[in-house]
Design an enzyme around this catalytic site. Structure first.
Site, PDB file in Angstrom:
ATOM      1  N   HIS A  90       4.897 -20.525 -46.775  1.00 15.91           N
ATOM      2  CA  HIS A  90       5.086 -19.172 -46.248  1.00 15.91           C
ATOM      3  C   HIS A  90       6.520 -18.987 -45.757  1.00 15.91           C
ATOM      4  O   HIS A  90       6.831 -19.345 -44.627  1.00 15.91           O
ATOM      5  CB  HIS A  90       4.125 -18.924 -45.090  1.00 15.91           C
ATOM      6  CG  HIS A  90       2.689 -19.080 -45.468  1.00 15.91           C
ATOM      7  ND1 HIS A  90       1.835 -18.011 -45.580  1.00 15.91           N
ATOM      8  CD2 HIS A  90       1.960 -20.177 -45.779  1.00 15.91           C
ATOM      9  CE1 HIS A  90       0.638 -18.444 -45.934  1.00 15.91           C
ATOM     10  NE2 HIS A  90       0.687 -19.757 -46.058  1.00 15.91           N
ATOM     11  N   LEU A  98      -6.352 -18.536 -37.783  1.00 14.10           N
ATOM     12  CA  LEU A  98      -5.676 -17.601 -36.884  1.00 14.10           C
ATOM     13  C   LEU A  98      -6.505 -17.334 -35.632  1.00 14.10           C
ATOM     14  O   LEU A  98      -7.732 -17.316 -35.672  1.00 14.10           O
ATOM     15  CB  LEU A  98      -5.362 -16.305 -37.625  1.00 14.10           C
ATOM     16  CG  LEU A  98      -4.258 -16.483 -38.674  1.00 14.10           C
ATOM     17  CD1 LEU A  98      -4.260 -15.330 -39.676  1.00 14.10           C
ATOM     18  CD2 LEU A  98      -2.896 -16.614 -38.012  1.00 14.10           C
ATOM     19  N   ASN A 145       5.356  -7.814 -37.272  1.00 16.09           N
ATOM     20  CA  ASN A 145       6.094  -7.462 -38.503  1.00 16.09           C
ATOM     21  C   ASN A 145       5.348  -6.467 -39.397  1.00 16.09           C
ATOM     22  O   ASN A 145       5.809  -6.168 -40.501  1.00 16.09           O
ATOM     23  CB  ASN A 145       6.495  -8.720 -39.276  1.00 16.09           C
ATOM     24  CG  ASN A 145       5.298  -9.516 -39.780  1.00 16.09           C
ATOM     25  OD1 ASN A 145       4.199  -8.987 -39.942  1.00 16.09           O
ATOM     26  ND2 ASN A 145       5.515 -10.800 -40.030  1.00 16.09           N
ATOM     27  N   HIS A 157       4.841 -13.149 -47.743  1.00 18.13           N
ATOM     28  CA  HIS A 157       3.982 -13.862 -46.798  1.00 18.13           C
ATOM     29  C   HIS A 157       3.661 -15.280 -47.257  1.00 18.13           C
ATOM     30  O   HIS A 157       4.012 -16.235 -46.580  1.00 18.13           O
ATOM     31  CB  HIS A 157       2.679 -13.085 -46.561  1.00 18.13           C
ATOM     32  CG  HIS A 157       1.651 -13.912 -45.882  1.00 18.13           C
ATOM     33  ND1 HIS A 157       1.586 -14.042 -44.526  1.00 18.13           N
ATOM     34  CD2 HIS A 157       0.682 -14.708 -46.391  1.00 18.13           C
ATOM     35  CE1 HIS A 157       0.612 -14.885 -44.223  1.00 18.13           C
ATOM     36  NE2 HIS A 157       0.050 -15.296 -45.332  1.00 18.13           N
ATOM     37  N   GLU A 208     -17.877 -17.547 -25.897  1.00 24.08           N
ATOM     38  CA  GLU A 208     -18.054 -18.910 -26.412  1.00 24.08           C
ATOM     39  C   GLU A 208     -16.882 -19.367 -27.275  1.00 24.08           C
ATOM     40  O   GLU A 208     -16.444 -20.519 -27.197  1.00 24.08           O
ATOM     41  CB  GLU A 208     -19.348 -19.025 -27.236  1.00 24.08           C
ATOM     42  CG  GLU A 208     -20.630 -18.877 -26.447  1.00 24.08           C
ATOM     43  CD  GLU A 208     -21.047 -17.418 -26.261  1.00 24.08           C
ATOM     44  OE1 GLU A 208     -20.329 -16.521 -26.762  1.00 24.08           O
ATOM     45  OE2 GLU A 208     -22.088 -17.173 -25.621  1.00 24.08           O
ATOM     46  N   ASP A 246     -38.067 -17.213 -25.777  1.00 23.04           N
ATOM     47  CA  ASP A 246     -36.904 -16.417 -26.206  1.00 23.04           C
ATOM     48  C   ASP A 246     -36.913 -16.148 -27.712  1.00 23.04           C
ATOM     49  O   ASP A 246     -36.202 -15.259 -28.190  1.00 23.04           O
ATOM     50  CB  ASP A 246     -35.591 -17.094 -25.802  1.00 23.04           C
ATOM     51  CG  ASP A 246     -35.177 -16.716 -24.387  1.00 23.04           C
ATOM     52  OD1 ASP A 246     -35.699 -15.710 -23.868  1.00 23.04           O
ATOM     53  OD2 ASP A 246     -34.343 -17.435 -23.807  1.00 23.04           O
ATOM     54  N   HIS A 297     -33.028 -17.304 -30.554  1.00 14.40           N
ATOM     55  CA  HIS A 297     -32.495 -18.274 -29.599  1.00 14.40           C
ATOM     56  C   HIS A 297     -32.885 -19.716 -29.931  1.00 14.40           C
ATOM     57  O   HIS A 297     -32.396 -20.635 -29.290  1.00 14.40           O
ATOM     58  CB  HIS A 297     -32.979 -17.940 -28.183  1.00 14.40           C
ATOM     59  CG  HIS A 297     -32.219 -16.820 -27.552  1.00 14.40           C
ATOM     60  ND1 HIS A 297     -32.028 -15.613 -28.178  1.00 14.40           N
ATOM     61  CD2 HIS A 297     -31.582 -16.724 -26.358  1.00 14.40           C
ATOM     62  CE1 HIS A 297     -31.314 -14.821 -27.390  1.00 14.40           C
ATOM     63  NE2 HIS A 297     -31.029 -15.474 -26.288  1.00 14.40           N
TER      64      HIS A 297
END
Ligand SMILES: Cc1ncc(C[n+]2csc(CCOP(=O)(O)OP(=O)(O)O)c2C)c(N)n1
Length: 692
Positions: free
Chosen positions: A37, A127, A196, A272, A436, A494, A498
């Site tokens: 990149h 990312l 950018n 990129h 989480e 539950d 769950h």
């Protein structure tokens, strides 16, 4: 390094020379690899240059110096930017390695991989993770500072910097982490946003048009915007202002241009993720006044300029060492403790107070046992720090009276749920909120910072929300402990959303992650010991909501055998088993009861408790064969999760009682019964094996 004759440059010219050195070292490496990149380094080089040469306090000769500033390239795809900076400032990353970018066996992989020897703090690429990691690093810094600094002794005093990209800010994990960082007022966290307007496949006009400055301001961040990413003074001033702001994390939005200088690719996503191409490299070099030949050109003046980092770094570390020595004189106990944390050592007697649980047929939930053990450990281990994603009453992960982590300014109003012991950055109870994914990423930051053993807790079913970060913890070989409770359909009412079914199997699929599902309270205690001793891998503890019997260890093998992953819990008469029953976690109870029934029918049964496949696989074959002798082919495994993988241990003549469908909402005991987790069913399926 090139041997061109030295030229005299004005400071501004030298800045440009150095920035272009970063740019073209990166571009040439990408071009040589024919992969990578180039766009990000071309656009972000100026801000990275200002940060690295004017602000970052680091010692390239000792990347492990504890009080260094941390730097994260969250946009890991721009890895060549980082490698160029590391090489140029004098880290142990020779030019040869730059030329080997992305090649087999090099120290310059496609995305940065944690390698403290060469200065890469943390693995990035997915990312958003780096963004979250930095929040963890900043939390680690402020915790250690609060605990160990004393008036006149700022032993722990560093910043966490990062470069983040559009993709980072689009990811949900960054939103979670940013929200928490703002709430926690992490003033020494400073991110430069490579704004950018281009991502991998599109202009951000198609996907990402919110006002990020306002968004981060709403999170409680200090924000600044820079119109021109090539304006070094503006970047300089902004970082200064960010550093002055001590009560809010900072986001500096820097308008940059991807592929800056490339006549045909600047401001396009073509810059990129692919090399510019030979011709475009030439044109870009011409455009920015850079010699076309040779590639990997490093003007000596630029090299010399960057290498000042070595002198500065050495001086900074020498000064710190002197300060530490004085601190040690005045506060020997604190200094000893801090040294232990820095070296990652467990203090003598760290495990002395781990409870032993008496035999008890009614038993207790392994999550409750875990809570007791954690409490005992926390008293001895100042580096043990963590919490849950808003599930403390359920995950039993409160460290009583160990303090609540956060700025004292937050200790106002309704403080329900506080652990007690004071509200400050020295608190060891982290309140992650319902976040989480950020909890996972932050835990990685806490661990990579050094000095701490982080734990994080939630229901096993929500491990899905943390998995990307857990995978990276495993990849990096970090010591992070996951406390996952409510581990099966046995949790009951539950219901199926769950009730984890495939989760244990899916965690077992992550290389280098140790998964332990202890069968009773004493196995849980040993599992925690293993987690504390395992310095180079994450450990997931899989715990029940419901009670399980605490086995009488005078009748059964010692719980210490858990260390071997699987062990003979109870042997058949004359050690001549015809049948082996294997179970983990709450199903150990079941095979214990089934054995009694089968013995009435004179079936010689061996019981194997198998809390951890990974620990078992690490044993020598002779041991594994002794526990599961190849000659005994009638083997039944019982685990309240998908059967996937168990055939490795039961073989082609064996059977598995598991859960290969979703659960159901009803009291736990009812669901377990309806799904075949009964003594009768275990006996029936076991006897059927003998009849084959
Ligand atoms: C979680 C995740 N999803 C997808 C990708 C693949 N990917 C790499 S970079 C990128 C987007 C890049 O855009 P930006 O963050 O703006 O970086 P820039 O193009 O400006 O360098 C994508 C989608 C990734 N690395 N991580």
């Amino acid at each position: 390094m090139s041997t061109a004759t030295a030229t005299t440059y004005s400071p501004a010219q030298l800045d440009q020379l150095a920035i272009n050195t970063i740019r073209f070292l990166s571009v040439d490496a990408v071009q040589k690899a024919n992969s990578g990149h180039p766009g990000l380094p071309l656009g972000a080089a100026p801000m990275a240059y200002v940060l690295w040469t004017r602000f970052l306090r680091h010692n390239p000769a000792n990347p492990r110096w504890f009080d260094r500033d941390r730097f994260i390239l969250s946009a890991g795809h721009g890895s060549m930017l980082l490698y160029s900076l590391l090489h140029l400032t004098g880290y142990d990353l020779p030019l040869e390695q730059i030329k080997q970018f992305r090649q087999w066996g090099s120290n310059t992989p496609g995305h940065p991989e944690r390698d403290l020897a060469s200065g890469v703090e943390i693995t990035t690429g997915p990312l958003g993770q780096g963004f979250g990691n930095g929040v963890g690093m900043a939390m680690a810094e402020v915790y250690l500072a609060a605990r160990y600094n004393r008036p006149g002794f700022e032993i722990i005093n560093h910043c966490t910097y990062g470069i983040v990209s559009d993709g980072d800010l689009m990811e949900g994990v960054a939103a979670e982490a940013a929200s928490l960082a703002g709430h926690l007022q992490l003033g020494k966290l400073i991110y430069l946003y490579d704004n950018n307007h281009i991502s991998l496949a599109a202009s951000t006009q198609l996907t990402f048009t919110e006002d990020c400055a306002q968004r981060f301001a709403a999170y409680g961040w200090h924000t600044q915007a820079i119109e021109d990413g090539n304006d070094l003074d503006a970047v300089d001033h902004a970082i200064h202002a960010a550093a002055q702001e001590t009560a809010r994390p900072s986001l500096i939005l820097v308008r940059t241009h991807i592929g800056y200088g490339s006549p045909h690719k600047q401001d396009t996503f073509g810059a990129h993720g692919a090399p510019l191409g030979e011709e475009e490299v030439t044109l870009t070099k011409q455009q920015l006044g850079w010699p076309v030949e040779p590639p990997f050109h490093i003007p000596p003046e630029a090299a010399q300029h960057f290498r000042q980092a070595l002198d500065c770094g050495r001086q900074a570390e020498v000064a710190w060492n002197a300060q530490f020595a004085a601190y040690e004189q005045q506060y020997p106990e604190l200094a000893r403790e801090l040294r232990q944390l820095i070296n990652g050592e467990l203090p003598p007697g760290w495990d002395a107070h781990i409870p032993q649980f008496p035999a008890d047929a009614r038993g207790l939930a392994t999550r409750v046992a875990s809570g007791n053990v954690l409490q005992a450990l926390s008293v001895q281990l100042p580096g043990l720090i963590g919490g849950s994603a808003d599930l403390n009453p359920s995950t039993n992960t409160v460290l009583k009276d160990a303090g609540d982590f956060g700025p004292s300014t937050r200790a106002v109003g309704d403080l329900q749920g506080a652990a007690g012991g004071g509200w400050s950055y020295a608190g060891r109870n982290l309140h992650f909120g319902v976040r989480e994914h950020a909890m996972g990423a932050i835990s990685n930051g806490l661990a990579t910072h050094g000095g701490l053993i982080p734990f994080s807790a939630t229901f096993l079913t929500f491990s899905d929300y943390m998995r990307p970060a857990m995978r990276l913890a495993a990849l990096m070989g970090l010591q992070v402990v996951y406390v996952f409770t409510h581990d099966s359909i046995g949790l009951g009412e539950d219901g199926p959303s769950h009730q984890p079914v495939e989760h244990v199997a899916s965690l077992r699929a992550i290389p280098q992650l140790v998964v332990i599902r202890p069968g009773d309270a004493n196995e849980t205690a040993v599992a925690w010991q293993v987690a504390m001793e395992t310095r180079d891998r994450p450990v997931a503890l899989i715990l029940t909501r419901q009670n399980v019997a605490t086995l009488d260890r005078t009748q059964f093998a010692s719980a210490q055998e858990l260390r071997r992953g699987a062990y003979i819990l109870a042997e058949a008469p004359q050690a001549q088993p015809q049948l082996i029953l294997i179970a983990s976690g709450s199903e150990v109870d079941l095979i214990v009861a089934a054995r009694l029934k089968l013995q009435e029918q004179k079936v010689p049964v061996r019981l194997v408790s198998m809390p951890s496949w990974e620990l078992f696989e690490a044993q020598p074959r002779a041991y594994r064969d002794a526990v599961l002798p190849p000659s005994v082919r009638a083997r039944l495994a019982v685990e309240a999760g998908v059967t996937q993988g168990w055939h490795r241990y039961v073989g082609d003549r064996g059977d598995v009682i598991g859960v290969d469908r979703f659960g159901a909402s009803a009291p736990g005991a009812v669901v377990m019964r309806e799904y075949g987790f009964t003594v009768e069913n275990v006996c029936q399926r076991a006897l059927a094996l003998l009849e084959r």
